[in-house]
Design a protein around this motif. Structure first.
Motif, PDB file in Angstrom:
ATOM      1  N   SER A 234     -41.248   0.994  27.514  1.00 23.49           N
ATOM      2  CA  SER A 234     -42.113   2.048  28.036  1.00 23.49           C
ATOM      3  C   SER A 234     -42.856   2.831  26.967  1.00 23.49           C
ATOM      4  CB  SER A 234     -41.276   3.029  28.873  1.00 23.49           C
ATOM      5  OG  SER A 234     -40.393   3.757  28.043  1.00 23.49           O
ATOM      6  N   ALA A 235     -42.297   2.924  25.742  1.00 27.64           N
ATOM      7  CA  ALA A 235     -42.847   3.799  24.697  1.00 27.64           C
ATOM      8  C   ALA A 235     -42.963   5.226  25.203  1.00 27.64           C
ATOM      9  CB  ALA A 235     -44.213   3.286  24.227  1.00 27.64           C
ATOM     10  N   ALA A 236     -41.977   5.656  25.976  1.00 26.44           N
ATOM     11  CA  ALA A 236     -42.000   6.979  26.602  1.00 26.44           C
ATOM     12  C   ALA A 236     -41.488   8.030  25.635  1.00 26.44           C
ATOM     13  CB  ALA A 236     -41.161   6.978  27.878  1.00 26.44           C
ATOM     14  N   LYS A 237     -41.875   9.284  25.905  1.00 27.47           N
ATOM     15  CA  LYS A 237     -41.375  10.432  25.166  1.00 27.47           C
ATOM     16  C   LYS A 237     -40.336  11.207  25.966  1.00 27.47           C
ATOM     17  CE  LYS A 237     -44.088   9.728  21.686  1.00 27.47           C
ATOM     18  NZ  LYS A 237     -43.526   9.263  20.404  1.00 27.47           N
TER      19      LYS A 237
ATOM     20  N   ASP B  55     -40.353   7.922  33.802  1.00 26.64           N
ATOM     21  CA  ASP B  55     -40.696   8.149  32.400  1.00 26.64           C
ATOM     22  C   ASP B  55     -42.192   8.406  32.290  1.00 26.64           C
ATOM     23  OD1 ASP B  55     -42.244   5.618  31.648  1.00 26.64           O
ATOM     24  OD2 ASP B  55     -40.388   4.740  32.419  1.00 26.64           O
ATOM     25  N   ASP B  56     -42.622   8.904  31.142  1.00 31.58           N
ATOM     26  CA  ASP B  56     -44.034   9.204  30.911  1.00 31.58           C
ATOM     27  C   ASP B  56     -44.670   8.201  29.956  1.00 31.58           C
ATOM     28  OD1 ASP B  56     -42.733   9.876  28.622  1.00 31.58           O
ATOM     29  OD2 ASP B  56     -43.624  11.871  28.406  1.00 31.58           O
ATOM     30  N   GLY B  57     -44.157   6.990  29.939  1.00 31.09           N
ATOM     31  CA  GLY B  57     -44.666   5.977  29.025  1.00 31.09           C
ATOM     32  C   GLY B  57     -45.809   5.184  29.610  1.00 31.09           C
ATOM     33  N   ARG B  58     -45.854   3.925  29.235  1.00 26.67           N
ATOM     34  CA  ARG B  58     -46.924   3.050  29.715  1.00 26.67           C
ATOM     35  C   ARG B  58     -46.790   2.848  31.218  1.00 26.67           C
ATOM     36  NH1 ARG B  58     -44.916  -0.308  25.385  1.00 26.67           N
ATOM     37  NH2 ARG B  58     -46.073   0.081  23.467  1.00 26.67           N
ATOM     38  N   GLY B  59     -47.850   3.054  31.913  1.00 25.02           N
ATOM     39  CA  GLY B  59     -47.847   2.837  33.356  1.00 25.02           C
ATOM     40  C   GLY B  59     -48.933   1.852  33.730  1.00 25.02           C
ATOM     41  N   GLY B  60     -49.695   2.213  34.731  1.00 25.04           N
ATOM     42  CA  GLY B  60     -50.766   1.342  35.178  1.00 25.04           C
ATOM     43  C   GLY B  60     -51.017   1.534  36.649  1.00 25.04           C
ATOM     44  N   PRO B  61     -52.155   1.099  37.139  1.00 28.19           N
ATOM     45  CA  PRO B  61     -52.460   1.272  38.563  1.00 28.19           C
ATOM     46  C   PRO B  61     -51.650   0.330  39.434  1.00 28.19           C
ATOM     47  CG  PRO B  61     -54.190   0.015  37.487  1.00 28.19           C
ATOM     48  CD  PRO B  61     -53.242   0.423  36.411  1.00 28.19           C
ATOM     49  N   GLY B  62     -51.392   0.782  40.665  1.00 32.40           N
ATOM     50  CA  GLY B  62     -50.753  -0.079  41.652  1.00 32.40           C
ATOM     51  C   GLY B  62     -49.252  -0.161  41.482  1.00 32.40           C
TER      52      GLY B  62
ATOM     53  N   CYS C 292     -46.096   2.329  39.411  1.00 35.78           N
ATOM     54  CA  CYS C 292     -46.728   2.568  38.116  1.00 35.78           C
ATOM     55  C   CYS C 292     -47.847   3.577  38.287  1.00 35.78           C
ATOM     56  CB  CYS C 292     -47.295   1.272  37.524  1.00 35.78           C
ATOM     57  SG  CYS C 292     -46.050   0.053  37.086  1.00 35.78           S
ATOM     58  N   GLY C 293     -48.041   4.362  37.296  1.00 37.23           N
ATOM     59  CA  GLY C 293     -49.103   5.354  37.297  1.00 37.23           C
ATOM     60  C   GLY C 293     -49.129   5.967  35.921  1.00 37.23           C
ATOM     61  N   LYS C 294     -48.946   7.282  35.873  1.00 35.00           N
ATOM     62  CA  LYS C 294     -48.774   7.935  34.590  1.00 35.00           C
ATOM     63  C   LYS C 294     -47.305   7.795  34.206  1.00 35.00           C
ATOM     64  CE  LYS C 294     -49.744  12.185  32.098  1.00 35.00           C
ATOM     65  NZ  LYS C 294     -50.192  13.597  32.199  1.00 35.00           N
ATOM     66  N   GLY C 295     -46.951   6.594  33.802  1.00 36.35           N
ATOM     67  CA  GLY C 295     -45.559   6.283  33.533  1.00 36.35           C
ATOM     68  C   GLY C 295     -45.044   5.280  34.548  1.00 36.35           C
ATOM     69  N   PHE C 296     -43.730   5.134  34.581  1.00 34.12           N
ATOM     70  CA  PHE C 296     -43.083   4.182  35.475  1.00 34.12           C
ATOM     71  C   PHE C 296     -41.961   4.902  36.207  1.00 34.12           C
ATOM     72  CE2 PHE C 296     -40.012   0.905  36.570  1.00 34.12           C
ATOM     73  CZ  PHE C 296     -40.817  -0.113  37.058  1.00 34.12           C
ATOM     74  N   THR C 297     -41.892   4.701  37.510  1.00 33.77           N
ATOM     75  CA  THR C 297     -40.877   5.359  38.331  1.00 33.77           C
ATOM     76  C   THR C 297     -40.137   4.310  39.141  1.00 33.77           C
ATOM     77  OG1 THR C 297     -42.218   7.361  38.513  1.00 33.77           O
ATOM     78  CG2 THR C 297     -40.432   7.090  40.101  1.00 33.77           C
ATOM     79  N   LEU C 298     -38.824   4.361  39.078  1.00 32.58           N
ATOM     80  CA  LEU C 298     -37.968   3.465  39.835  1.00 32.58           C
ATOM     81  C   LEU C 298     -37.128   4.308  40.778  1.00 32.58           C
ATOM     82  CD1 LEU C 298     -37.030   0.468  40.096  1.00 32.58           C
ATOM     83  CD2 LEU C 298     -35.173   1.061  38.537  1.00 32.58           C
TER      84      LEU C 298
END
Length: 408
Positions: A321-324, A347-354, A380-386
């Motif tokens: 994720s490279a999250a902070k 997390d606030d790391g790499r996300g993406g649309p959809g 996915c969005g501004k980060g990744f949520t599970l």
């Protein structure tokens, strides 16, 4: 998402507060943090560069300043690793104080700043009870020396007295913080060792309880069968059958015990997640391990399934994720479809649309949660949520429908 592997390199990223430098890089870093405060020596350096003194006095000034800096750095830096003997420490502090007095009296008021470093040195290396007296003493010596120096006393001494006092006592606070950190690290190591010893005792006790009776019974029946074998083969065969039955039951008990040892728990996974995130430099906002309890009505196996969700999600955060920052929440949620226990890892790391593309990790989690009637969702969005949800039994089912005095 990938499976969990051993966290390597965690020790390399742990803060080294209170520890001596283990390599050249750590030594240079410590020396930089100590030497950066030498910037306040600009006043005596500027005084020498103005060429207001004789050539002989200027040369001696540079020599005295270089000796003062070298001794000061050696004292403070060495004390963070292998402290000098008390006699050596006292001799060094007296030497620094003498240089400060001589240069201040001969070269002028700008050299009074050296007393600030003497005060800081006292706070850095002297025992705390002695430092409480040495720091005001160094400040008072600066004030007395300022009365006889060249220059305006009021322009230097009042402005240096507060830094001398604050710098010295601040250093004693830093030493207290370092000592507390070292004691905390030692206490954690002791607690970990005690926990390991307790786990060994528990394993030994469980093995004794599981196998002691069974093995004793097997031994007894084997001896009995051996005595019966020549004259009473039928009775010996019965004893052998009993031995087989006891052995099979012992094997079942051992397998159940091993399965219990290997079962993932929320408490253990949250503790491991906190360690992994901290080692990776990710700010961890997790529930307290002691409070990781599921709400009433959770189906059997729910805790293990959610523990696997934590393990897989944190592995993804650390590796990809490279999250902070990582936020983990656990709690009960009421929806139109009923009550659920919800675990969310964001997390606030790499996300993406959809939506996220399901991989082996998501597929495996979905299968585990399906066994307890739950589901998993990744966005996915501004980060990744599970997000994992497991339905809870209704409160009526928990207490029993129709129970009570009025039930017919």
């Amino acid at each position: 998402m990938t499976s969990v592997t051993e966290d390597r390199g965690a020790e390399a990223t742990v803060a080294t507060i209170g520890r001596p430098p283990e390599n050249r890089q750590e030594a240079l870093r410590k020396l930089l943090w100590i030497g950066i405060w030498l910037a306040f020596l600009g006043a005596p350096v500027s005084d020498l560069l103005k060429e207001q003194h004789t050539a002989w006095a200027t040369t001696l000034g540079w020599v005295a300043l270089a000796a003062f800096v070298a001794v000061y750095l050696a004292l403070v830096f060495r004390h963070t690793a292998r402290p000098f003997a008390r006699v050596t420490v006292a001799s060094i502090l007296v030497s620094l104080a003498c240089i400060a007095v001589i240069t201040s009296l001969t070269l002028g008021a700008p050299w009074l700043v050296l007393f600030v470093y003497v005060s800081v040195g006292c706070g850095a290396v002297l025992p705390l009870p002695l430092a409480r007296w040495a720091i005001p003493g160094a400040t008072a010596a600066m004030a007395l020396a300022g009365l006889t120096t060249k220059g305006d006393w009021g322009d230097f001494v009042p402005g240096l007295a507060i830094p001398a006092l604050l710098g010295g006592f601040a250093m004693t606070g830093v030493r207290h913080l370092v000592r507390t950190t070292v004691e905390l690290r030692q206490a954690r190591a002791t607690v970990a060792q005690l926990a390991a010893n307790e786990e060994r005792l528990r394993l030994a006790r469980d093995l004794h309880d599981l196998m002691g009776h069974s093995l004793s019974l097997i031994t007894l029946k084997s001896e009995l069968a051996g005595r019966m074998l020549p004259d009473h083969p039928d009775q010996a065969a019965q004893q052998v059958a009993d031995i087989e039955q006891v052995s099979r039951q012992a094997l079942v008990d051992v397998r159940e015990a091993v399965t219990g040892y290997r079962r993932a728990t929320l408490t253990g996974e949250l503790a491991g997640a906190r360690t992994a995130l901290t080692a990776a430099g990710v700010a961890a906002d997790l529930p307290a391990e002691s409070g990781a309890q599921l709400p009433p009505g959770a189906p059997p196996g729910a805790e293990e399934a959610l523990a696997w969700v934590v393990r897989e999600a944190i592995t993804n955060v650390v590796r990809h994720s490279a999250a902070k920052r990582c936020l983990v929440t656990l709690g009960e949620r009421q929806t139109l479809d009923g009550r659920f226990v919800e675990l969310r890892v964001a997390d606030d790391g790499r996300g993406g649309p959809g939506a996220a593309v399901p991989g082996n990790g998501l597929t495996g989690l979905a299968e585990r949660l399906a066994k307890v009637g739950g589901s998993v969702e990744a966005t996915c969005g501004k980060g990744f949520t599970l997000t994992a949800r497991i339905p809870l039994a209704s409160r009526e089912c928990e207490h029993g429908v129709g129970e009570g005095p009025s039930a017919l």
